[in-house]
Design an enzyme around this catalytic site. Sequence first.
Site, PDB file in Angstrom:
ATOM      1  N   TYR A  86      -5.706   8.702  -4.889  1.00  0.00           N
ATOM      2  CA  TYR A  86      -4.660   7.697  -4.683  1.00  0.00           C
ATOM      3  C   TYR A  86      -4.729   7.136  -3.266  1.00  0.00           C
ATOM      4  O   TYR A  86      -4.668   5.914  -3.073  1.00  0.00           O
ATOM      5  CB  TYR A  86      -3.279   8.311  -4.947  1.00  0.00           C
ATOM      6  CG  TYR A  86      -2.134   7.402  -4.577  1.00  0.00           C
ATOM      7  CD1 TYR A  86      -1.804   6.316  -5.383  1.00  0.00           C
ATOM      8  CD2 TYR A  86      -1.392   7.604  -3.407  1.00  0.00           C
ATOM      9  CE1 TYR A  86      -0.759   5.471  -5.039  1.00  0.00           C
ATOM     10  CE2 TYR A  86      -0.350   6.763  -3.067  1.00  0.00           C
ATOM     11  CZ  TYR A  86      -0.039   5.701  -3.890  1.00  0.00           C
ATOM     12  OH  TYR A  86       0.986   4.856  -3.546  1.00  0.00           O
TER      13      TYR A  86
ATOM     14  N   SER B  99       0.854  -1.180   0.000  1.00  0.00           N
ATOM     15  CA  SER B  99       0.000   0.000   0.000  1.00  0.00           C
ATOM     16  C   SER B  99       0.895   1.236   0.000  1.00  0.00           C
ATOM     17  O   SER B  99       1.782   1.374  -0.835  1.00  0.00           O
ATOM     18  CB  SER B  99      -0.919  -0.046   1.228  1.00  0.00           C
ATOM     19  OG  SER B  99      -1.716   1.099   1.348  1.00  0.00           O
TER      20      SER B  99
ATOM     21  N   LYS C 179      -5.446   3.220  -1.636  1.00  0.00           N
ATOM     22  CA  LYS C 179      -4.589   2.555  -0.662  1.00  0.00           C
ATOM     23  C   LYS C 179      -5.322   2.301   0.653  1.00  0.00           C
ATOM     24  O   LYS C 179      -5.049   1.307   1.338  1.00  0.00           O
ATOM     25  CB  LYS C 179      -3.317   3.368  -0.443  1.00  0.00           C
ATOM     26  CG  LYS C 179      -2.448   3.479  -1.697  1.00  0.00           C
ATOM     27  CD  LYS C 179      -2.091   2.091  -2.262  1.00  0.00           C
ATOM     28  CE  LYS C 179      -1.149   2.162  -3.436  1.00  0.00           C
ATOM     29  NZ  LYS C 179      -0.768   0.821  -3.932  1.00  0.00           N
TER      30      LYS C 179
END
Length: 277
Positions: free
Chosen positions: A149, A134, A153
Amino acid sequence: MATKTWFITGASQGFGLIFIEQLLQKGDNVAATSRSLASLEKAAGTHPNLLGLEVNLTDEQSVKTAVDATIAKFGRIDVVVNNAGYGLLGAVEELSDAETRQNFEVNVYGSLNVIRQALPYLREQGSGHIFNISSIGGFFGGFPGFGIYCATKFAMAGFTEALAEEAKPFGIKTTLVLPGYFRTNFLESSSLATPKNALDAYSSVRESQRMHEIEINGNQPGDPAKGVAEMIKIAEGDAAPLYLFLGTDAVDMAEKKLELIKNEIETWRSVSSATNF
């Protein structure tokens, strides 16, 4: 130590390529995937213990073909490393639906495709280790321009926590890796996408973009070779963390987030507690 077989995505650069180099040096088998087999072979070369695979991670049949080819060549898979992914730097408002969905397709659904195809083999053999790489952005999201983004994650963190509980009865270990800033090509244009239609109003996002592309890029504190070496050590041990914060900067940000949450809970405890019957 018995030879292990690793299945690694995003292996033509960054962490993935370093995994290949270190694992082949120690004598393990590596099935390495990339969007381009030519790029992978150019970067990693050839080796009897290396199986290069051209894979579209967003196509589950392509992933299945790669996993099956790994089993056919090496007989088993011991460690899965979901490493493939790319950054997306843009304000939540200015990123289009298509740009947002594509980031989720690769970073989230690509990893899930690999997990679905690899788990039947890991369950059958009663062992294995899954590393989902991650980012500290999957735990601390306070970075202007990285909202989408970070969301991908954070999603990886969520399914990894559940996966760890589901896989444990089958002897399978699961580790979520949250790196800080490592000196890879992640901040290069090849790995960091930006909005097609940027909005001038978001000065904080443009400054974040400038800082990441010019000031941080090439000056990251983390040594990727050392990061990969530590992950390999964990795969060789009996115990494994669920959360692996990689890098002192990642640890610092995680501790700040934990302190923030603790303070928020205490500040608003009366409101939280006022909702019970």
